[in-house]
Design an enzyme around this catalytic site. Structure first.
Site, PDB file in Angstrom:
ATOM      1  N   ASP A   6      29.709  -1.427  -4.186  1.00 56.54           N
ATOM      2  CA  ASP A   6      29.271  -0.268  -4.964  1.00 56.54           C
ATOM      3  C   ASP A   6      28.572  -0.777  -6.213  1.00 56.54           C
ATOM      4  O   ASP A   6      28.979  -1.768  -6.815  1.00 56.54           O
ATOM      5  CB  ASP A   6      30.424   0.690  -5.284  1.00 56.54           C
ATOM      6  N   GLU A  97      38.228   8.798 -12.443  1.00 54.27           N
ATOM      7  CA  GLU A  97      38.973   7.738 -13.126  1.00 54.27           C
ATOM      8  C   GLU A  97      39.210   7.979 -14.604  1.00 54.27           C
ATOM      9  O   GLU A  97      39.853   7.185 -15.272  1.00 54.27           O
ATOM     10  CB  GLU A  97      38.270   6.388 -12.946  1.00 54.27           C
TER      11      GLU A  97
END
Length: 299
Positions: A6, A97
């Site tokens: 990613d 997150e």
């Protein structure tokens, strides 16, 4: 299992042909974010190049949105999908997150984003989080508040050589981000490395062809239940800078150029006025005008 990465602008220019040669089969690419306490949209400057590069080299790709709680989740979903365009490979991803709220209230906001994204793309989104964040914020009050999440594919972050710790309410995981210190050909910086829990054929069957296993209902609570959630007795939990490394996707957002900030005053006023529109079309026109078009013009 098959390998993937990613990436975002932090990886700078990527040679996707070299990435392909290294054996990478899939890539998650950063697309959008509303930086903390900002109302101007941040579009990752490498997003389009990365999508084009991955696609041209036969690497399965998706784009992710870094979720915040200070912007309406439905607006975040609309702007994210509008920015990326067609998700012609893997489903869209919600990167979860950081938080400005906890428990039932946060669950409600996350579900709003996921539901709107699925409506727009006709693909059930992938949910990225870590055990540290999930247990501290999503299951803060009751584990049962997250039962709905079982219907979504899990991309778990756990930086360890050991197998990821089970995370309620999932029986397992689809993707695992296991380090942020990876080095591969084609990427000059460190890069996050991931595994998909299956074969290339499994990835294709579950997430590309549309024949996936995540068809359970994940509708919202009734309006009465929703009102109770929004009126949470504890209110918003103001700890938006609690990042979870290890656990965590990329460095704390660094302030970009003044071009990103000069729209703040006008945009704040327009966010308030958005609720005055009484049709879906007007709302979508407003989103394009005050986020997407202004971002494009200023850059």
């Amino acid at each position: 299992m098959i390998p993937g990465i990613d990436v975002s602008h932090w990886q700078r220019e990527i040679d996707w042909s070299e990435v392909k040669r290294s054996g990478v089969k899939f890539a998650f690419i950063k697309a959008t974010e509303f930086p903390d306490k900002k109302t101007s949209l941040f579009i990752d400057e490498e997003m389009r190049k990365n999508i084009d590069g991955a696609s041209a080299n036969g690497i399965y790709w998706s784009a992710y949105h870094f979720f915040r709680t200070h912007i309406d989740p439905v607006i975040q979903a609309k702007v994210f999908c509008e920015t990326v365009g067609e998700f012609s490979s893997l489903p869209p991803v919600l990167d979860l997150e950081v938080a400005g709220s906890k428990g039932e209230r946060l669950n409600y906001k996350v579900r709003q984003f996921l539901d709107e994204t699925e409506k727009i793309t006709n693909k059930r989104p992938i949910l990225y989080s870590s055990g540290g964040f999930w247990r501290s914020y999503m299951t803060y009050e009751k584990k049962s508040h997250t039962d709905w999440a079982r219907a979504y594919p899990l991309w778990i972050a756990q930086y360890t050589t050991l197998w990821p710790t089970p995370l309620y309410p999932w029986a397992g995981w689809e993707f695992w981000q296991y380090t942020d210190k990876g080095k591969i050909p084609g990427v000059i910086t460190h890069v996050d490395l991931n595994w998909f829990n299956g074969s290339v054929e499994d990835l294709q069957r579950k997430f590309v062809s549309g024949d996936n296993s995540y068809q359970e209902s994940s509708r919202f609570p009734s309006p009465t239940e929703s009102d109770e959630i929004v009126k949470s007795k504890k209110g918003d939990f103001d700890n938006s800078q609690s990042f979870f490394r290890g656990d965590f996707q990329e460095p704390v957002f660094q302030t970009r150029s003044s071009d990103w900030q000069k729209r703040n005053t006008d945009t704040k006023n327009n966010i308030k006025s958005a609720h005055l529109f009484n049709t879906k079309q007007k709302e979508e026109d407003w989103i394009r005008t005050y986020f997407l078009q202004k971002t494009s013009i200023d850059n």
